[in-house]
Design a protein around this motif. Structure first.
Motif, PDB file in Angstrom:
ATOM      1  N   ALA A  50     -72.624   9.045  -9.711  1.00 18.49           N
ATOM      2  CA  ALA A  50     -71.749   8.094  -9.021  1.00 18.49           C
ATOM      3  C   ALA A  50     -72.516   7.346  -7.931  1.00 18.49           C
ATOM      4  N   ILE A  51     -73.294   8.061  -7.144  1.00 22.57           N
ATOM      5  CA  ILE A  51     -74.071   7.403  -6.083  1.00 22.57           C
ATOM      6  C   ILE A  51     -75.085   6.442  -6.700  1.00 22.57           C
ATOM      7  N   GLN A  52     -75.725   6.874  -7.783  1.00 27.44           N
ATOM      8  CA  GLN A  52     -76.689   6.019  -8.473  1.00 27.44           C
ATOM      9  C   GLN A  52     -75.996   4.747  -8.978  1.00 27.44           C
ATOM     10  N   GLY A  53     -74.803   4.894  -9.538  1.00 29.29           N
ATOM     11  CA  GLY A  53     -74.045   3.733 -10.022  1.00 29.29           C
ATOM     12  C   GLY A  53     -73.697   2.775  -8.899  1.00 29.29           C
ATOM     13  N   TYR A  54     -73.276   3.306  -7.763  1.00 26.95           N
ATOM     14  CA  TYR A  54     -72.972   2.452  -6.613  1.00 26.95           C
ATOM     15  C   TYR A  54     -74.229   1.745  -6.119  1.00 26.95           C
ATOM     16  N   SER A  55     -75.339   2.436  -6.130  1.00 30.59           N
ATOM     17  CA  SER A  55     -76.603   1.827  -5.698  1.00 30.59           C
ATOM     18  C   SER A  55     -76.984   0.681  -6.621  1.00 30.59           C
ATOM     19  N   LEU A  56     -76.859   0.901  -7.915  1.00 32.84           N
ATOM     20  CA  LEU A  56     -77.171  -0.145  -8.888  1.00 32.84           C
ATOM     21  C   LEU A  56     -76.232  -1.334  -8.714  1.00 32.84           C
ATOM     22  N   MET A 129     -84.249  11.778   1.551  1.00 32.79           N
ATOM     23  CA  MET A 129     -84.669  10.441   1.131  1.00 32.79           C
ATOM     24  C   MET A 129     -83.495   9.472   1.221  1.00 32.79           C
ATOM     25  N   HIS A 130     -82.333   9.920   0.754  1.00 29.63           N
ATOM     26  CA  HIS A 130     -81.145   9.070   0.796  1.00 29.63           C
ATOM     27  C   HIS A 130     -80.754   8.766   2.242  1.00 29.63           C
ATOM     28  N   ALA A 131     -80.839   9.759   3.107  1.00 24.74           N
ATOM     29  CA  ALA A 131     -80.474   9.557   4.512  1.00 24.74           C
ATOM     30  C   ALA A 131     -81.388   8.559   5.204  1.00 24.74           C
ATOM     31  N   CYS A 136     -78.870   1.507   1.235  1.00 30.86           N
ATOM     32  CA  CYS A 136     -78.734   2.334   0.033  1.00 30.86           C
ATOM     33  C   CYS A 136     -80.104   2.748  -0.484  1.00 30.86           C
ATOM     34  N   LEU A 137     -80.138   3.901  -1.094  1.00 24.81           N
ATOM     35  CA  LEU A 137     -81.346   4.342  -1.784  1.00 24.81           C
ATOM     36  C   LEU A 137     -81.410   3.617  -3.118  1.00 24.81           C
ATOM     37  N   ASN A 138     -82.588   3.160  -3.489  1.00 27.48           N
ATOM     38  CA  ASN A 138     -82.790   2.449  -4.741  1.00 27.48           C
ATOM     39  C   ASN A 138     -82.350   3.319  -5.916  1.00 27.48           C
ATOM     40  N   SER A 139     -81.671   2.722  -6.880  1.00 25.96           N
ATOM     41  CA  SER A 139     -81.152   3.470  -8.026  1.00 25.96           C
ATOM     42  C   SER A 139     -82.269   4.120  -8.851  1.00 25.96           C
ATOM     43  N   VAL A 140     -83.455   3.549  -8.861  1.00 24.47           N
ATOM     44  CA  VAL A 140     -84.582   4.137  -9.597  1.00 24.47           C
ATOM     45  C   VAL A 140     -84.949   5.487  -8.997  1.00 24.47           C
ATOM     46  N   ASN A 141     -84.868   5.618  -7.684  1.00 24.25           N
ATOM     47  CA  ASN A 141     -85.138   6.905  -7.038  1.00 24.25           C
ATOM     48  C   ASN A 141     -84.151   7.980  -7.516  1.00 24.25           C
TER      49      ASN A 141
END
Length: 179
Positions: A50-56, A129-131, A136-141
């Protein structure tokens, strides 16, 4: 006198046999740990997905000049660390619980403990890393870290399945490693 020698010899044999059998013992299958590990993996993967999706989504919106300011703000809020704080803390607590449970289980090879410790370190690394990446943290990460975290689960599931079927040979214990 002879019966006393036999009694001592029998006792000596019994002690030696029990030491030998204990050293080759297979840890008992722990259904609760198996269930907790499965729940942990599912909730961790869903939460990170979910977090990755929001980042993307945020990355795509920020590149689109026609994107509405409100939509961009909502996406930034959803992919930011603050909105994921409780997820990270809950997941970290679940990992810690499993680590304590596994650490106190008798006859557990060091490999599964190392794998769970690796999972803990990799998860905390992602959290840190996210903090540190705002907004936002890059979705690739997230993609890279999720694959790494999934890899930490394999030796744990292998260990649990082997205890479930009662594998006791030393070669199976050598398969466990910390990536």
């Amino acid at each position: 006198m002879v019966s006393r020698q036999y009694a001592i010899a029998g006792l000596s044999f019994a002690l030696t046999a029990s030491v030998f059998l204990t050293s080759c013992a297979v840890p008992a299958y722990d259904e609760k740990m198996d269930n907790q590990l499965t729940e942990l993996q599912q909730s961790m993967d869903a939460g990170l997905g979910a977090i990755q999706g929001y980042s993307l989504f945020y990355e795509r919106l920020s590149k689109n000049t026609a994107a509405g300011k409100l939509a961009l703000e909502k996406a930034r809020e959803k992919c930011g660390f603050a909105s994921s704080y409780s997820f990270y803390n809950d997941t970290e607590a679940r990992i810690n619980t499993l680590l304590v449970r596994l650490s106190v289980t008798p006859d557990v090879p060091q490999g599964p403990v190392n794998a769970l410790t690796s999972l803990q370190k990799n998860f905390i690394s992602l959290k840190d890393m996210h903090a540190s990446h705002q907004p936002c943290l890059n979705s690739v990460n997230f993609i890279v870290k999720r694959k790494q975290l999934r890899g930490d689960f394999y030796p744990l599931y292998s260990y649990l399945l082997q205890t479930k079927v009662g594998v006791s040979d030393s070669q199976s214990a050598q398969r466990f490693y910390a990536p």
